[in-house]
Design a protein around this motif. Structure first.
Motif, PDB file in Angstrom:
ATOM      1  N   GLY A 178     -25.880   1.033  35.225  1.00 19.65           N
ATOM      2  CA  GLY A 178     -24.758   0.183  35.597  1.00 19.65           C
ATOM      3  C   GLY A 178     -25.044  -1.268  35.279  1.00 19.65           C
ATOM      4  N   VAL A 179     -23.987  -2.007  34.969  1.00 16.23           N
ATOM      5  CA  VAL A 179     -24.103  -3.432  34.655  1.00 16.23           C
ATOM      6  C   VAL A 179     -22.912  -4.156  35.258  1.00 16.23           C
TER       7      VAL A 179
ATOM      8  N   ILE B  33     -25.234  -3.061  24.226  1.00 18.09           N
ATOM      9  CA  ILE B  33     -24.418  -2.277  23.296  1.00 18.09           C
ATOM     10  C   ILE B  33     -24.713  -0.787  23.461  1.00 18.09           C
ATOM     11  N   GLU B  34     -25.968  -0.424  23.617  1.00 19.86           N
ATOM     12  CA  GLU B  34     -26.316   0.979  23.846  1.00 19.86           C
ATOM     13  C   GLU B  34     -25.710   1.472  25.162  1.00 19.86           C
ATOM     14  N   PHE B  35     -25.777   0.651  26.192  1.00 20.66           N
ATOM     15  CA  PHE B  35     -25.164   0.987  27.482  1.00 20.66           C
ATOM     16  C   PHE B  35     -23.661   1.223  27.322  1.00 20.66           C
ATOM     17  N   LEU B  36     -22.988   0.345  26.583  1.00 19.54           N
ATOM     18  CA  LEU B  36     -21.540   0.461  26.398  1.00 19.54           C
ATOM     19  C   LEU B  36     -21.130   1.794  25.784  1.00 19.54           C
ATOM     20  N   LYS B  37     -21.984   2.355  24.951  1.00 15.72           N
ATOM     21  CA  LYS B  37     -21.680   3.631  24.304  1.00 15.72           C
ATOM     22  C   LYS B  37     -21.544   4.760  25.313  1.00 15.72           C
ATOM     23  N   HIS B  38     -22.077   4.586  26.501  1.00 18.69           N
ATOM     24  CA  HIS B  38     -22.083   5.635  27.521  1.00 18.69           C
ATOM     25  C   HIS B  38     -21.132   5.333  28.683  1.00 18.69           C
TER      26      HIS B  38
ATOM     27  N   THR C 144     -16.617 -10.501  34.753  1.00 21.32           N
ATOM     28  CA  THR C 144     -16.330 -10.312  33.331  1.00 21.32           C
ATOM     29  C   THR C 144     -16.567  -8.881  32.906  1.00 21.32           C
ATOM     30  N   ASP C 145     -17.539  -8.220  33.505  1.00 20.90           N
ATOM     31  CA  ASP C 145     -17.890  -6.857  33.121  1.00 20.90           C
ATOM     32  C   ASP C 145     -18.394  -6.098  34.331  1.00 20.90           C
ATOM     33  N   ILE C 146     -17.942  -4.878  34.483  1.00 24.42           N
ATOM     34  CA  ILE C 146     -18.501  -3.941  35.463  1.00 24.42           C
ATOM     35  C   ILE C 146     -18.384  -2.562  34.832  1.00 24.42           C
ATOM     36  N   GLY C 147     -19.521  -1.911  34.696  1.00 18.72           N
ATOM     37  CA  GLY C 147     -19.506  -0.581  34.098  1.00 18.72           C
ATOM     38  C   GLY C 147     -20.627   0.278  34.644  1.00 18.72           C
ATOM     39  N   VAL C 148     -20.379   1.566  34.657  1.00 20.25           N
ATOM     40  CA  VAL C 148     -21.357   2.555  35.081  1.00 20.25           C
ATOM     41  C   VAL C 148     -21.315   3.671  34.047  1.00 20.25           C
ATOM     42  N   VAL C 149     -22.479   4.195  33.666  1.00 17.48           N
ATOM     43  CA  VAL C 149     -22.487   5.284  32.692  1.00 17.48           C
ATOM     44  C   VAL C 149     -21.655   6.438  33.237  1.00 17.48           C
ATOM     45  N   ARG C 150     -20.954   7.101  32.343  1.00 19.11           N
ATOM     46  CA  ARG C 150     -19.969   8.118  32.737  1.00 19.11           C
ATOM     47  C   ARG C 150     -20.531   9.155  33.697  1.00 19.11           C
TER      48      ARG C 150
ATOM     49  N   ALA D  85     -23.294 -16.317  33.976  1.00 20.25           N
ATOM     50  CA  ALA D  85     -23.901 -16.940  35.159  1.00 20.25           C
ATOM     51  C   ALA D  85     -24.720 -15.956  35.993  1.00 20.25           C
ATOM     52  N   ILE D  86     -24.162 -14.767  36.250  1.00 26.48           N
ATOM     53  CA  ILE D  86     -24.870 -13.751  37.033  1.00 26.48           C
ATOM     54  C   ILE D  86     -24.878 -12.450  36.236  1.00 26.48           C
ATOM     55  N   SER D  87     -26.059 -11.892  36.079  1.00 25.90           N
ATOM     56  CA  SER D  87     -26.236 -10.652  35.335  1.00 25.90           C
ATOM     57  C   SER D  87     -26.968  -9.652  36.228  1.00 25.90           C
ATOM     58  N   LEU D  88     -26.276  -8.576  36.610  1.00 24.53           N
ATOM     59  CA  LEU D  88     -26.870  -7.542  37.456  1.00 24.53           C
ATOM     60  C   LEU D  88     -26.994  -6.241  36.680  1.00 24.53           C
ATOM     61  N   VAL D  89     -28.115  -5.561  36.900  1.00 15.39           N
ATOM     62  CA  VAL D  89     -28.369  -4.295  36.215  1.00 15.39           C
ATOM     63  C   VAL D  89     -28.810  -3.260  37.243  1.00 15.39           C
ATOM     64  N   ALA D  90     -28.148  -2.105  37.219  1.00 18.44           N
ATOM     65  CA  ALA D  90     -28.548  -0.971  38.050  1.00 18.44           C
ATOM     66  C   ALA D  90     -29.378  -0.033  37.169  1.00 18.44           C
ATOM     67  N   ARG D  91     -30.525   0.375  37.685  1.00 12.81           N
ATOM     68  CA  ARG D  91     -31.406   1.288  36.942  1.00 12.81           C
ATOM     69  C   ARG D  91     -31.747   2.480  37.823  1.00 12.81           C
ATOM     70  N   ASP D  92     -31.859   3.644  37.172  1.00 16.46           N
ATOM     71  CA  ASP D  92     -32.268   4.831  37.908  1.00 16.46           C
ATOM     72  C   ASP D  92     -33.785   4.819  38.105  1.00 16.46           C
ATOM     73  N   LYS D  93     -34.320   5.856  38.718  1.00 16.89           N
ATOM     74  CA  LYS D  93     -35.755   5.871  39.021  1.00 16.89           C
ATOM     75  C   LYS D  93     -36.619   5.913  37.767  1.00 16.89           C
ATOM     76  N   GLU D  94     -36.041   6.305  36.624  1.00 18.52           N
ATOM     77  CA  GLU D  94     -36.775   6.269  35.347  1.00 18.52           C
ATOM     78  C   GLU D  94     -36.595   4.928  34.632  1.00 18.52           C
TER      79      GLU D  94
END
Length: 144
Positions: free
Chosen positions: A59-60, A16-21, A74-80, A45-54
Motif C-alpha cells: 500500500g502507498v 511504477i511496479e506497485f501501480l501495476k498491481h 494525491t495517491d492512495i492505493g493497495v495491491v488488489r 510532502a508526506i509519503s507513506l508505505v505499507a509493507r507486508d512481513k516480507e
C-alpha cells in the motif's frame, strides 16, 4: 494480516511496479509519465508505505499539506489482493495524523468513480466548494 506503515520515500521504479498491481495506475496521464512519477515520489510532502512481513509494498499513500489547515490526498492505493483488509483506511488515518490531525486539518482528494465507496466508508463527503483549472493534455492509459 500483518503489515507495517512507515513514512518513507520509494523510487519511481518501485512505485511504477506497485501501480501495476493496483487500480491506481489508471489515474495518471500518459504524457511524461515517468518524469512526473519521479517528481511525485521525490517531492510529495508526506509519503507513506505499507509493507507486508516480507517487506513487499502492499500500500502507498501520498499527501500534500500545509500542516496547518489543508491536506490533499494525491495517491492512495493497495495491491488488489489486499484490498478490503483495512490497509487503505489505516494509510489515510496515518496521513491525516501526520498532517496535523482531524481537529486541525481538512482533507480533500480527487477520486475515480470506482473509489467513491472507499472514501464514503472512511467518512469523506463530496464537497461543493472546490474549483479546478486544467489545461494539460491528458491521455488515459493503464500502467502495465
Amino acid at each position: 494480516m500483518e503489515y507495517t506503515i512507515n513514512e518513507e520515500r520509494i523510487t519511481a521504479d518501485e512505485y511504477i511496479e506497485f501501480l501495476k498491481h493496483t487500480d491506481l495506475g489508471s489515474q495518471y496521464p500518459k504524457e511524461r509519465f515517468r518524469e512526473r512519477i519521479e517528481t511525485l515520489v521525490g517531492r510529495v510532502a508526506i509519503s507513506l508505505v505499507a509493507r507486508d512481513k516480507e517487506k513487499k509494498i502492499i500500500g502507498v499513500c501520498f499527501g500534500i499539506t500545509d500542516f496547518a489547515y489543508w491536506l490533499f490526498i494525491t495517491d492512495i492505493g493497495v495491491v488488489r489482493e489486499h484490498t478490503g483488509k483495512g490497509i487503505g483506511s489505516a494509510l489515510v488515518n496515518r496521513l491525516h495524523e501526520l498532517a496535523g490531525g482531524s481537529d486541525n486539518i481538512i482533507m480533500y482528494t480527487c477520486v475515480n468513480e470506482n473509489a467513491i465507496p472507499f472514501y464514503e466508508k472512511i467518512g469523506m463527503k463530496k464537497p461543493d466548494d472546490v474549483m479546478m483549472l486544467n489545461k494539460i493534455q491528458w491521455t488515459d492509459f493503464v500502467v502495465e
